[in-house]
Design an enzyme around this catalytic site. Structure first.
Site, PDB file in Angstrom:
ATOM      1  N   ASP A 357       0.854  -1.224   0.000  1.00 45.03           N
ATOM      2  CA  ASP A 357       0.000   0.000   0.000  1.00 45.03           C
ATOM      3  C   ASP A 357       0.867   1.243   0.000  1.00 45.03           C
ATOM      4  OD1 ASP A 357      -2.736  -0.581  -0.381  1.00 45.03           O
ATOM      5  OD2 ASP A 357      -2.580  -1.566   1.552  1.00 45.03           O
ATOM      6  N   THR A 358       0.624   2.107  -0.509  1.00 43.93           N
ATOM      7  CA  THR A 358       1.477   3.099  -1.121  1.00 43.93           C
ATOM      8  C   THR A 358       0.682   4.376  -1.351  1.00 43.93           C
ATOM      9  OG1 THR A 358       2.594   1.299  -2.244  1.00 43.93           O
ATOM     10  CG2 THR A 358       2.830   3.480  -3.220  1.00 43.93           C
ATOM     11  N   VAL A 359       1.375   5.508  -1.428  1.00 42.45           N
ATOM     12  CA  VAL A 359       0.721   6.726  -1.907  1.00 42.45           C
ATOM     13  C   VAL A 359       1.503   7.252  -3.094  1.00 42.45           C
ATOM     14  CG1 VAL A 359      -0.375   7.428   0.253  1.00 42.45           C
ATOM     15  CG2 VAL A 359       1.964   8.159  -0.205  1.00 42.45           C
ATOM     16  N   SER A 376       5.906   4.469   0.246  1.00 40.15           N
ATOM     17  CA  SER A 376       5.120   3.313   0.697  1.00 40.15           C
ATOM     18  C   SER A 376       5.693   2.627   1.917  1.00 40.15           C
ATOM     19  CB  SER A 376       5.047   2.284  -0.435  1.00 40.15           C
ATOM     20  OG  SER A 376       4.372   1.112  -0.035  1.00 40.15           O
TER      21      SER A 376
END
Length: 562
Positions: A357-359, A376
């Site tokens: 999950d990451t931005v 992330s």
């Protein structure tokens, strides 16, 4: 019972003249635009956004994780980049893991401290400002808004609240309690609940005053090593102190009139470029958007590109990756011949290239510079281990290593693992003029998202927001079942799903609600309406430069411009 997420977005693209930020959290987008207004450039604003997202979306990102950056320099027209991923501990080895009872068939559990590589984000933030920043703002200026947000508090957004609860439950189910102050009253916060994080504010203050040494040496470093070693990991103070980011030469391929830029290995940017090269061999213009033929072609191209990426991608400092061969047009023609439009390909088999999950958020500033940035923790909060008094969790990116001694991405000392993180930039192939900054976070969805959003704009004439709104396909390989699964988002027609099943695809359709997270969360900022054949050329000096931006409705964020 976790709530469903209604998909009710109807957004127009954001249009503005001077500067723009697109991220998965509105508070972070606003902080980025404030930095631009204070005289900072795209790189300065990107780091401010990265820090703000650590505060508002700790279940996706943070200074305890890794990051990558692509930067378009408007003055020179060059694309530069940074690999901000960390390496494994010097003491980490297959022999060590085997002595602890782990093997290829039985690796450490995902949340185990042995999966913590050196967190590379802090160095990447500092190096982004040093190499690409305006030099008008100090690190203290850039981190101050995030410090204020952490001290004063912020209300948790809807999708973030869901992800916070999801990953808290996943860790509890695995016997791990999320550390630090992330669980007020021992429960994940609800949508709208105000949360503070004074420990993170203190960490940022130390980085503001001491730069990288504020993270990799002293109090923070000692707290990081203590919590890792208390939980069975082997990362040391020396590992932290020796960490460096790496300035990289971005890789690219040309598709018709545009050039797509990605990060090289150990990032998986080559997966996007290989897929785009394969797709170029087919008449997309004659296919309807998200028709059975179009989705079948994308799925088959993604299968081939992911097979190559997972086989060849590794740390280029320790393994030779045949990039030139993998990105060659004649190689893509060979791979394209393996695609049959009437039936699905079942095997996962890498090709044989010649001599592989990451931005996510992006910023374009008033001078025309662009920063495409991704950060992330890997799986939610990563390991969920929080260094005492520091306010961030430590990632688990090392879980991506293979324990197969013959694999290019095999675990080893001081080695970077396969990284799914990939920011992207798009330029005009002939002139080098910036067209857009784009990215779609989400593990193996990232290269697939890049190609779908790009083709939505280039081949189907969608503006950035429409390109992000459109339903997506996500292909993943189930190692246990030895089969490809094709996930189709709600909004793709039932007749299309039936046709794809008839061609032999194993489908999950329709994917709805919070399950849409698997299709990633993207951001796009475009310079001019280059996707619209009727628009005035952005290169015309008599036409004002207009920025067009979109933000993914699958996240909480927005694009903000001025």
């Amino acid at each position: 019972m976790l709530p469903e997420l209604p998909f009710r977005s109807r957004r127009s693209p954001v249009v503005c003249l001077h500067g723009c930020v697109a991220s998965s959290q509105p508070l972070a987008s606003v902080i980025g635009t404030d930095i631009l207004k204070k005289g900072g450039n795209a790189a300065d604003a990107a780091v401010a956004v990265a820090a703000a997202l650590n505060v508002t979306e700790p279940c996706s990102t943070g200074v305890g994780g890794d990051s990558f950056c692509l930067y378009y320099d408007a003055r020179t027209g060059h694309v530069r980049g940074l690999n901000g991923s960390g390496r494994s501990a010097r003491a980490q080895s297959l022999h060590l893991l085997e002595s602890l009872g782990f093997s290829k068939g039985s690796p450490p559990p995902p949340f185990h401290a042995l999966n913590i590589t050196v967190p590379g984000a802090a160095a990447c933030w500092c190096d982004t400002v040093r190499l690409f920043g305006s030099q008008k703002l100090s690190m203290a200026d850039i981190l101050e808004p995030a410090c204020d947000l952490a001290r004063q508090g912020f209300p948790v957004a809807e999708v973030t609240a869901f992800q916070w609860a999801k990953w808290t439950k996943a860790m509890r189910d695995a016997g791990r309690e999320l550390g630090g102050d992330f669980l007020p009253n021992q429960q994940p916060p609800k949508h709208g609940q105000v949360i503070t994080n004074p420990g993170l504010a203190q960490t940022f203050q130390e980085m503001a005053h001491r730069g990288k040494a504020g993270f990799y040496e002293g109090r923070v470093a000692e707290a990081v090593v203590n919590v890792i070693q208390e939980n069975g990991g082997v990362l040391s103070l020396e590992d932290l102190k020796n960490h460096t980011s790496t300035e990289i030469t971005p890789i690219y391929t040309d598709y018709k009139t545009v050039r797509l830029w990605e990060v090289p290995p150990n990032g998986q940017g080559m997966a996007a470029l290989i897929a785009l090269n394969i797709v170029e061999n087919f008449p997309i213009k004659g296919m309807d958007h998200n028709s059975a033929d179009y989705l079948h072609l994308l799925v088959e191209a993604f299968k081939l590109s992911l097979a190559d990426a997972t086989h060849f991608n590794a740390d280029p400092a320790q393994v030779e990756v045949p990039l030139e061969g993998l990105l060659a047009k004649d190689y893509s023609q060979q791979r394209a011949q393996l695609i049959h439009m009437d039936r699905a390909r079942a095997v996962k088999e890498a090709g044989i290239p010649r001599g592989s999950d990451t931005v996510y958020f992006c910023v374009v500033d008033g001078e025309g510079n662009a920063c495409s940035f991704i950060n992330s923790n890997y799986q939610g909060f990563g390991t969920g281990l929080v260094p005492h008094g520091c306010g961030f969790s430590l990632h688990n990116r090392g879980a991506f290593f293979s324990l197969d001694p013959s694999h290019a991405n095999c675990m080893g000392p001081e080695k970077r693992p396969y990284q799914t993180l990939i920011p992207a930039l798009l330029t005009e192939a002939a002139s080098g003029r910036l067209l857009c900054s784009l990215g779609v976070m989400g593990a193996f969805m990232q290269p697939q998202g890049h190609i779908q959003v790009l083709l939505n704009m280039l081949e189907f004439g969608m503006d950035p927001q429409r390109a992000l709104d459109a339903p997506r396909v996500f292909v993943q390989y189930d190692e246990a079942a030895q089969q490809w699964t094709v996930n189709l988002e709600s909004g793709i027609e039932e007749d299309v799903a039936k046709e794809l099943r008839g061609r032999g695809h194993v489908l999950r359709w329709p994917v709805e609600g919070h399950e849409r997270a698997q299709f990633g969360r993207g951001q796009v900022i475009s310079v001019g309406a280059w996707w619209d054949p009727g628009a005035a050329p952005s290169s015309d000096p008599h036409v004002p430069r207009v920025l067009w931006a979109g933000s993914d409705p699958r996240a909480d964020g927005c694009a903000v411009g001025y």
